[in-house]
Scaffold this active site. Structure first.
Site, PDB file in Angstrom:
ATOM      1  N   GLU A  51       0.821  -1.224   0.000  1.00 49.33           N
ATOM      2  CA  GLU A  51       0.000   0.000   0.000  1.00 49.33           C
ATOM      3  C   GLU A  51       0.849   1.266   0.000  1.00 49.33           C
ATOM      4  OE1 GLU A  51      -2.594  -3.234   1.778  1.00 49.33           O
ATOM      5  OE2 GLU A  51      -0.531  -2.532   2.125  1.00 49.33           O
ATOM      6  N   PHE A 113     -12.024  -7.375  13.558  1.00 51.15           N
ATOM      7  CA  PHE A 113     -10.880  -7.809  12.752  1.00 51.15           C
ATOM      8  C   PHE A 113     -10.508  -6.749  11.724  1.00 51.15           C
ATOM      9  CE2 PHE A 113      -9.299 -10.109   8.928  1.00 51.15           C
ATOM     10  CZ  PHE A 113      -8.080 -10.513   9.453  1.00 51.15           C
ATOM     11  N   GLN A 114      -9.244  -6.394  11.678  1.00 53.04           N
ATOM     12  CA  GLN A 114      -8.686  -5.383  10.775  1.00 53.04           C
ATOM     13  C   GLN A 114      -9.367  -4.024  10.936  1.00 53.04           C
ATOM     14  OE1 GLN A 114      -8.484  -7.062   6.739  1.00 53.04           O
ATOM     15  NE2 GLN A 114      -6.406  -7.793   7.196  1.00 53.04           N
ATOM     16  N   LYS A 163     -17.798  -0.974   5.327  1.00 52.83           N
ATOM     17  CA  LYS A 163     -18.181  -2.076   4.440  1.00 52.83           C
ATOM     18  C   LYS A 163     -19.698  -2.194   4.329  1.00 52.83           C
ATOM     19  CE  LYS A 163     -17.179  -6.930   3.469  1.00 52.83           C
ATOM     20  NZ  LYS A 163     -16.403  -8.140   3.876  1.00 52.83           N
ATOM     21  N   MET A 479      23.908   9.372   3.296  1.00 48.81           N
ATOM     22  CA  MET A 479      23.847  10.658   3.994  1.00 48.81           C
ATOM     23  C   MET A 479      24.127  10.488   5.481  1.00 48.81           C
ATOM     24  SD  MET A 479      23.569  13.870   3.440  1.00 48.81           S
ATOM     25  CE  MET A 479      22.571  14.386   2.047  1.00 48.81           C
TER      26      MET A 479
END
Length: 585
Positions: A51, A113-114, A163, A479
């Site tokens: 993602e 969940f999630q 959802k 760096m």
């Protein structure tokens, strides 16, 4: 006209109505209902491998095209993986809409969940965000999200959709008009402030145009050039504004700041007037604020009123879109010129021309005959040319890419400025190439950055997105190693990546369906770049195995004064001519 459909169908229809042509994303449980109607949509969905890659690709797409970039993820970890790109887009004013799935409305707050409160998590790093639980709100919310992301100071907007709202039946109706009380970005500058600014410009003897990323976002490069050429005032362009003014132009002094050119830094420090256009007086430009440009009055033009006076007191504040501001300034100064009033900057311009000639950018070649990273980037810019688009990761290679490639056009340099996100380059190049398929797109990356997001090469290979990647491989977090060399007695704690052995970048590229090339000799650089330029049907990865001890100069150490700039180790510029700088009253 209204039509019955599911919330998921309404979401996809709304994204189409908002002008979406490409979405970068990954499906998952909460967002899954939206992926079914996506199969029948005109929108091209590009299945990324992470993602974070989706978010940075949306940024690259937006920065290259000026249109809103769109990414999509599921709830929980899918959404939290977008946090870094959202924060990055917020810092760099990139127009982006992120659509995330959320658990069903009845489950919100139950640690389902999630489930993650992505709206709460991202509130400080988005321009605005929404949680949609009623499917009837989907079209209006999407329309508002795109409008907010692309107007005023651009930025990222998150749309989190439950959802249950995606699964429910609803009536689709695209809003005829938007009602956003309290959101009215000012684009037209106040005429009184323009007159005051013109007055200061005419009175000044050592003015500088300090140009920031706002000029790029406002598509104001043409207007900027008109202002600069009409007045003759020297120009500096920040890291985010590279390409806003042609590098080849005689008035251009380069990039200011921590790794800026000596003439750019000197011009700000010794100026009596700074005309700031779409810049925010970032700490990487100013160094120690207490010692920054001590003799300068300030004209600060920005579309975001919160930036004006935030870091430096301002004499003339101008709230407005940079294109409008610059256009109005040109009109005002032309009117003054017609009345016989013009500025006198001849001695100042002559002084800065001398500094520019004396302290031109350069670099030392390795004594062992090894490959100089600056040389690689310099030749890449020369061979690929100013029409190409260049993205970069963050670190030494980013600074060298900003310094040693000549940028002649806006939107050809895409990097992570404010947040400094390693791993930005490859997915941003992917997004830029999707948005500008006819342009050559080079990702200039470090071996550290590349190993954070190189899985998106699979996305590029499968989806026919032939980006080109130049890995500036110094086996180090370069760096950080430079700072350890300068400030930590060469104690190289955890900066050796061993990346000339593990992984084998050529084999890795080939495993991802790309062409892999390697180069470790200066004599082979041009031929290798030319070979990469000739491959346009698949992505190309070039492992440039460079000298590991090269450092980025000039440098202003963090927290110190810009007056302490060094253009090489233990070497500071001397402005002896400054004593003779004639400034006529």
């Amino acid at each position: 006209m209204s039509e019955q459909m599911t919330g998921a169908q309404s979401l996809i229809r709304s994204l189409e109505a908002a002008g979406t042509e490409h979405i970068f994303g990954i499906p998952g449980g909460a967002i899954l209902p939206a992926y079914d109607p996506l199969m029948d949509s005109s929108i091209r969905h590009i299945l990324v491998r992470h993602e974070q890659g989706a978010g940075h690709a949306a940024q690259g797409y937006a920065a290259a095209t000026g249109r809103v970039g769109v990414c999509m993820a599921t709830s929980g970890p899918g959404a939290t993986n977008l946090v870094t790109p959202l924060a990055d887009a917020h810092m760099d004013s990139v127009p982006m809409v992120a659509v995330t799935g959320q658990v069903g409305a009845m489950q919100i707050g139950t640690d389902a969940f999630q489930e993650a409160d992505i709206r709460g998590i991202t509130m400080p790093i988005t321009k605005h965000n929404f949680l949609v639980t009623d499917p009837a709100d989907i079209p209006r919310t999407v329309a508002e999200a795109f409008y907010i992301a692309s107007t005023g100071r651009p930025g990222p907007v998150l749309v989190d959709v439950a959802k249950s709202a995606l699964q429910a039946m609803t009536t689709y109706a695209w809003p005829a008009e938007l009602n956003l009380p309290g959101y009215r970005p000012v684009t037209r500058p106040h005429s009184k402030q323009i007159r005051e600014a013109a007055k200061l410009i005419l009175e000044a003897r050592r003015p500088v145009l300090y140009v920031g990323g706002g000029v790029i976002r406002a598509r104001a490069s043409k207007e900027l050039r008109a202002l600069a050429e009409f007045t003759g005032i020297p120009v500096v362009t920040t890291l985010m504004a590279r390409g806003a003014f042609p590098d080849s132009h005689p008035q251009h002094l380069g990039m200011p700041g921590m790794h800026g050119t000596v003439p750019a830094v000197a011009s700000l420090q010794r100026s009596d007037l700074i005309i700031s256009l779409g810049a925010r007086f970032d700490d990487r430009v100013t160094g120690n604020l207490d010692t920054f440009a001590p003799g300068a009055r300030i004209i600060h033009a920005d579309i975001d009123p919160a930036e004006i006076g935030k870091n430096r007191a301002v004499d003339v504040p101008i709230v407005g879109d940079c294109r409008e501001v610059i256009g109005d300034l040109v009109v005002a100064l032309r009117a003054e010129a017609d009345a016989g009033h013009t500025g006198d900057y001849e001695s100042w311009v002559e002084f800065l021309a001398g500094v520019k000639k004396k302290y031109a950018l350069g670099y030392d070649k390795p004594t062992d005959g090894g490959l100089s990273p600056q040389y690689v980037i310099e030749r890449l810019g020369a061979i690929a040319g100013p029409e190409a688009i260049y993205t970069s990761g963050v670190g030494q290679h980013q600074m060298w890419a900003a310094q040693f490639i000549g940028y002649e056009h806006p939107n050809t340099w895409i990097n992570s400025g404010g947040l400094g996100t390693m791993g930005f380059s490859v997915p941003a190049a992917m997004g830029a190439k999707v948005g500008m398929p006819d342009s050559t797109v080079w990702s200039i990356d470090g071996d550290g950055c590349f190993q954070m997001t190189n899985q998106e090469l699979a996305t590029c290979a499968i989806n026919d997105i032939p980006i080109k990647v130049a890995i500036i491989n110094n086996e180090s977090l370069g760096m950080v190693r430079q700072w350890q060399t300068l400030f930590y007695n060469e104690r190289y704690s955890n900066t050796d990546l061993h990346s000339k052995r593990i992984p084998d970048f050529v084999k890795l590229a080939e495993a991802y369906g790309c062409v892999g090339l390697a180069c470790e000799s200066p004599e082979d650089v041009d031929a290798t770049i030319t070979k990469a330029m000739g491959i346009n049907d698949v992505p190309v990865v070039v492992d440039f195995r460079v000298h590991r001890d090269a450092m980025v100069w000039p440098m202003v150490a963090a927290g110190t004064s810009n007056d302490d700039i060094k253009y090489a180790r233990d070497m500071a510029p001397r402005f002896d001519d400054d004593d003779d700088l004639e400034v006529r009253p």
